[in-house]
Scaffold this active site. Structure first.
Site, PDB file in Angstrom:
ATOM      1  N   SER A   1       0.915  -1.253   0.230  1.00 56.18           N
ATOM      2  CA  SER A   1       0.054   0.012  -0.137  1.00 56.18           C
ATOM      3  C   SER A   1       0.885   1.342  -0.106  1.00 56.18           C
ATOM      4  O   SER A   1       0.582   2.283  -0.532  1.00 56.18           O
ATOM      5  CB  SER A   1      -0.959   0.018   1.264  1.00 56.18           C
ATOM      6  OG  SER A   1      -0.246  -0.260   2.635  1.00 56.18           O
TER       7      SER A   1
ATOM      8  N   HIS B   1       1.909   4.934   4.500  1.00 58.17           N
ATOM      9  CA  HIS B   1       0.986   5.696   3.529  1.00 58.17           C
ATOM     10  C   HIS B   1       1.314   7.259   3.284  1.00 58.17           C
ATOM     11  O   HIS B   1       1.410   7.472   2.173  1.00 58.17           O
ATOM     12  CB  HIS B   1      -0.280   5.361   4.363  1.00 58.17           C
ATOM     13  CG  HIS B   1      -0.841   4.132   4.153  1.00 58.17           C
ATOM     14  ND1 HIS B   1      -2.136   3.966   4.500  1.00 58.17           N
ATOM     15  CD2 HIS B   1      -0.511   3.066   3.677  1.00 58.17           C
ATOM     16  CE1 HIS B   1      -2.473   2.772   4.609  1.00 58.17           C
ATOM     17  NE2 HIS B   1      -1.253   2.242   3.886  1.00 58.17           N
TER      18      HIS B   1
END
Length: 356
Positions: free
Chosen positions: A261, A319
């Site tokens: 991610s 992230h």
């Protein structure tokens, strides 16, 4: 397609239980509690990890303490290694992408020239092909029919599926924990920062990440080109791991992370920054739409709040680092990529010299 943050389910308890059963109580014993951070889709749920370090484990036992109790410690030497590895790996990715771009362009030019010169001979030989050659030709036609984004996405998907399958092999799990999970407190720090970006354990984890990547990869590849895209994607994965390492070291909260991610957030942020007015929708709620510019602002705001507030549900630092990398590349990537010209010229002269 952006809201895939809560799709993953708890899985680490199952892993450690299977380790305990498969390897014997001498290797993994119920012990102290630490948090396991799993990167998933646009976010990563925290997992509780109840295991004591065995002599084969990648985790140093003094740092496996409950997150948040102030007892965690990340060796400064590991942080320095992580920073140096990120810089060297990124330079290697962009240098490699430059050489691959040169070779692909050269191969395409030679292929077109050969086809123009000997195309009539190839057409006559079509009648003599056997079934195996016909099958290869069909596969080639299918591959050529794919979009540039799908051609780039396919090998990434294969690598992720291979790592996903290795998690299912009991004899490989100790190796997977060592090399395919990133932990700043581990003995091995550098390569897990890269390999963990291809590592997923749960089905929903890999599905969410690959779904989001596939949704945005075509726009990113069309904008950057496949060589530049791969260099950005691989570098962003390691850079996001570095941001996670720095955050865990700064907050004295070491823990393991895995998932793509961070790199996917780079692709997402790049596309949203390049095309901010594009309308996006939520998976399973196609009637709910919003602009790409608004979406990335909300996602980055949540991750920033998660870092400040110390939320443990996702690896917010990874992230946020991936998103910042994507925004940076959307604004300054063209200038950075243009600096490869000197390397292209050097490689061209080197290759021409070897051919003489």
């Amino acid at each position: 397609m952006l809201v895939n943050r809560a799709l993953c389910q708890s899985w680490l308890t199952q892993v450690t239980y299977r380790f305990h059963i498969g390897n014997g109580a001498t290797r993994f014993q119920a012990c102290r509690q630490s948090f396991y951070v799993q990167r998933c889709g646009s976010g990563q749920p925290v997992r509780n990890f109840h295991a004591q370090k065995a002599r084969w484990s990648n985790i140093k036992s003094p740092v496996i303490t409950p997150v948040g109790d102030g007892g965690g410690h990340v060796p400064m030497n590991n942080v320095i290694k992580a920073i140096a590895f990120t810089g060297a790996f990124s330079l290697g990715c962009f240098a490699g992408a430059t050489i691959v771009e040169y070779e692909n362009t050269r191969s395409m030019i030679l292929s077109k020239a050969k086809q123009a010169r000997f195309g009539w001979m190839q057409s006559r030989s079509l009648m003599d092909r056997d079934s195996w050659s016909q099958l290869k030709n069909d596969i080639k036609r299918f591959w050529d029919s794919l979009s540039p984004g799908d051609k780039t996405f396919a090998p990434i998907l294969v690598c992720n599926l291979l790592a996903f399958g290795l998690w299912r092999v009991p004899s490989m799990r100790n190796m997977m924990m060592t090399y395919f999970t990133s932990n700043p407190a581990a003995r091995i720090v550098c390569w897990p920062m890269f390999l963990s970006t291809f590592s997923h354990y749960s089905v929903m984890h890999i599905f969410a990440n690959m779904y989001v990547l596939h949704s945005f990869s075509n726009a990113a590849v069309l904008s950057m080109g496949k060589e530049q895209f791969m260099a950005v994607y691989l570098s962003a994965g390691v850079f996001s791991s570095l941001m996670s390492v720095l955050y865990k070291a700064g907050t004295r909260q070491p823990g393991m992370s895995l998932g793509a991610s961070g790199a996917i957030m780079t692709v997402l942020a790049y596309v949203c920054a390049q095309y901010p007015d594009t309308q996006l929708s939520i998976l399973f709620l196609p009637t709910v739409t919003f602009s790409a510019g608004a979406a990335i602002k909300v996602i980055m705001g949540i991750d920033f709040a998660g870092c400040v507030m110390g939320w443990k549900f996702f690896d917010h630092a990874a992230h946020l680092g991936g998103a910042l990398f994507g925004i940076f590349w959307a604004n300054y990537g063209a200038q950075v990529w243009a600096k490869r010209i000197s390397l292209l010229n050097y490689y061209h002269e080197l290759r021409r010299t070897k051919q003489k």
